[in-house]
Scaffold this motif. Structure first.
Motif, mmCIF file in Angstrom:
data_model
loop_
_atom_site.group_PDB
_atom_site.id
_atom_site.type_symbol
_atom_site.label_atom_id
_atom_site.label_comp_id
_atom_site.label_asym_id
_atom_site.label_seq_id
_atom_site.Cartn_x
_atom_site.Cartn_y
_atom_site.Cartn_z
ATOM 1 N N MET A 108 -4.130 1.170 -0.033
ATOM 2 C CA MET A 108 -3.072 2.065 -0.379
ATOM 3 C C MET A 108 -2.027 1.264 -1.165
ATOM 4 S SD MET A 108 -0.274 3.946 2.118
ATOM 5 C CE MET A 108 -1.467 4.313 3.327
ATOM 6 N N LEU A 109 -1.588 1.792 -2.249
ATOM 7 C CA LEU A 109 -0.523 1.188 -3.044
ATOM 8 C C LEU A 109 0.817 1.585 -2.431
ATOM 9 C CD1 LEU A 109 0.370 -0.401 -5.508
ATOM 10 C CD2 LEU A 109 0.293 1.701 -6.820
ATOM 11 N N ALA A 110 1.645 0.570 -2.150
ATOM 12 C CA ALA A 110 2.923 0.839 -1.485
ATOM 13 C C ALA A 110 4.069 0.297 -2.321
ATOM 14 C CB ALA A 110 2.935 0.200 -0.107
ATOM 15 N N ASP A 111 5.203 0.978 -2.224
ATOM 16 C CA ASP A 111 6.421 0.516 -2.873
ATOM 17 C C ASP A 111 6.922 -0.718 -2.131
ATOM 18 O OD1 ASP A 111 8.563 0.382 -4.530
ATOM 19 O OD2 ASP A 111 9.502 2.236 -3.863
ATOM 20 N N LYS A 112 7.709 -1.532 -2.806
ATOM 21 C CA LYS A 112 8.170 -2.796 -2.251
ATOM 22 C C LYS A 112 8.918 -2.625 -0.926
ATOM 23 C CE LYS A 112 10.300 -7.029 -3.903
ATOM 24 N NZ LYS A 112 10.882 -7.694 -5.050
ATOM 25 N N ILE A 113 9.670 -1.554 -0.778
ATOM 26 C CA ILE A 113 10.465 -1.385 0.436
ATOM 27 C C ILE A 113 9.582 -1.173 1.674
ATOM 28 C CG2 ILE A 113 12.475 -0.520 -0.787
ATOM 29 C CD1 ILE A 113 11.735 2.288 0.192
ATOM 30 N N TYR A 114 8.329 -0.771 1.501
ATOM 31 C CA TYR A 114 7.432 -0.537 2.629
ATOM 32 C C TYR A 114 6.587 -1.754 2.974
ATOM 33 C CZ TYR A 114 8.760 4.263 1.856
ATOM 34 O OH TYR A 114 9.489 5.403 1.701
ATOM 35 N N LEU A 115 6.678 -2.820 2.192
ATOM 36 C CA LEU A 115 5.859 -3.997 2.428
ATOM 37 C C LEU A 115 6.590 -5.013 3.305
ATOM 38 C CD1 LEU A 115 4.189 -4.501 -1.047
ATOM 39 C CD2 LEU A 115 3.208 -3.537 1.016
ATOM 40 N N THR A 116 7.008 -4.575 4.471
ATOM 41 C CA THR A 116 7.644 -5.479 5.419
ATOM 42 C C THR A 116 6.559 -6.143 6.253
ATOM 43 O OG1 THR A 116 7.838 -3.768 7.108
ATOM 44 C CG2 THR A 116 9.691 -4.003 5.572
ATOM 45 N N ARG A 117 6.896 -7.254 6.885
ATOM 46 C CA ARG A 117 5.924 -7.943 7.746
ATOM 47 C C ARG A 117 5.428 -7.020 8.857
ATOM 48 N NH1 ARG A 117 5.959 -12.996 5.949
ATOM 49 N NH2 ARG A 117 7.902 -13.898 5.210
ATOM 50 N N GLU A 118 6.332 -6.232 9.398
ATOM 51 C CA GLU A 118 5.966 -5.314 10.477
ATOM 52 C C GLU A 118 4.958 -4.262 9.987
ATOM 53 O OE1 GLU A 118 8.149 -2.063 13.369
ATOM 54 O OE2 GLU A 118 9.342 -3.643 12.439
ATOM 55 N N LEU A 120 2.974 -4.501 7.342
ATOM 56 C CA LEU A 120 1.724 -5.170 6.988
ATOM 57 C C LEU A 120 0.879 -5.432 8.234
ATOM 58 C CD1 LEU A 120 2.999 -7.705 4.304
ATOM 59 C CD2 LEU A 120 1.603 -5.679 3.909
ATOM 60 N N LYS A 121 1.530 -5.870 9.306
ATOM 61 C CA LYS A 121 0.828 -6.127 10.564
ATOM 62 C C LYS A 121 0.240 -4.827 11.125
ATOM 63 C CE LYS A 121 1.544 -7.885 15.213
ATOM 64 N NZ LYS A 121 2.526 -8.298 16.200
ATOM 65 N N TYR A 122 1.040 -3.769 11.109
ATOM 66 C CA TYR A 122 0.601 -2.457 11.607
ATOM 67 C C TYR A 122 -0.649 -1.984 10.863
ATOM 68 C CZ TYR A 122 0.739 2.577 12.531
ATOM 69 O OH TYR A 122 0.404 3.856 12.867
ATOM 70 N N CYS A 123 -0.609 -2.076 9.544
ATOM 71 C CA CYS A 123 -1.727 -1.607 8.733
ATOM 72 C C CYS A 123 -2.958 -2.488 8.919
ATOM 73 C CB CYS A 123 -1.329 -1.559 7.262
ATOM 74 S SG CYS A 123 -0.128 -0.259 6.924
ATOM 75 N N LYS A 124 -2.754 -3.797 9.045
ATOM 76 C CA LYS A 124 -3.885 -4.706 9.234
ATOM 77 C C LYS A 124 -4.592 -4.411 10.554
ATOM 78 C CE LYS A 124 -5.113 -9.565 9.178
ATOM 79 N NZ LYS A 124 -4.631 -10.930 9.019
ATOM 80 N N GLU A 125 -3.824 -4.137 11.605
ATOM 81 C CA GLU A 125 -4.402 -3.819 12.913
ATOM 82 C C GLU A 125 -5.247 -2.555 12.863
ATOM 83 O OE1 GLU A 125 -0.935 -3.528 15.356
ATOM 84 O OE2 GLU A 125 -0.804 -5.705 15.663
ATOM 85 N N ARG A 126 -4.914 -1.651 11.951
ATOM 86 C CA ARG A 126 -5.632 -0.379 11.856
ATOM 87 C C ARG A 126 -6.635 -0.337 10.702
ATOM 88 N NH1 ARG A 126 -1.350 -0.327 14.500
ATOM 89 N NH2 ARG A 126 -0.843 1.185 16.120
ATOM 90 N N GLY A 127 -6.825 -1.479 10.034
ATOM 91 C CA GLY A 127 -7.802 -1.556 8.953
ATOM 92 C C GLY A 127 -7.363 -0.888 7.670
ATOM 93 N N ILE A 128 -6.057 -0.728 7.480
ATOM 94 C CA ILE A 128 -5.519 -0.106 6.275
ATOM 95 C C ILE A 128 -5.159 -1.211 5.294
ATOM 96 C CG2 ILE A 128 -3.676 1.330 5.320
ATOM 97 C CD1 ILE A 128 -3.401 2.534 8.175
ATOM 98 N N SER A 129 -5.652 -1.113 4.080
ATOM 99 C CA SER A 129 -5.375 -2.117 3.060
ATOM 100 C C SER A 129 -4.167 -1.697 2.240
ATOM 101 C CB SER A 129 -6.594 -2.250 2.146
ATOM 102 O OG SER A 129 -6.314 -3.073 1.058
#
Length: 53
Positions: free
Chosen positions: A1-11, A13-22
């Motif tokens: 998923m393409l995300a705007d810069k404001i949504y690319l926080t460490r939190e 990124l971790k949430y999405c990685k845990e759920r297999g979301i790229s």
């Protein structure tokens, strides 16, 4: 998923990685020095073309 810069926080990124979301988007942290210099040169070239000085 393409995300705007404001949504690319460490939190988020971790949430999405845990759920297999790229997530894709700009990298976190300071910009590379070469990129800064290129952007500065591009702005200066643009000013010369448009005679903004």
């Amino acid at each position: 998923m393409l995300a705007d810069k404001i949504y690319l926080t460490r939190e988020n990124l971790k949430y999405c990685k845990e759920r297999g979301i790229s997530l894709t988007g700009p990298k976190l942290g300071r910009p590379l020095q070469a990129r800064i210099q290129r952007a500065k040169a591009y702005r200066e070239a643009g000013c010369r073309r448009t005679k903004c000085h």
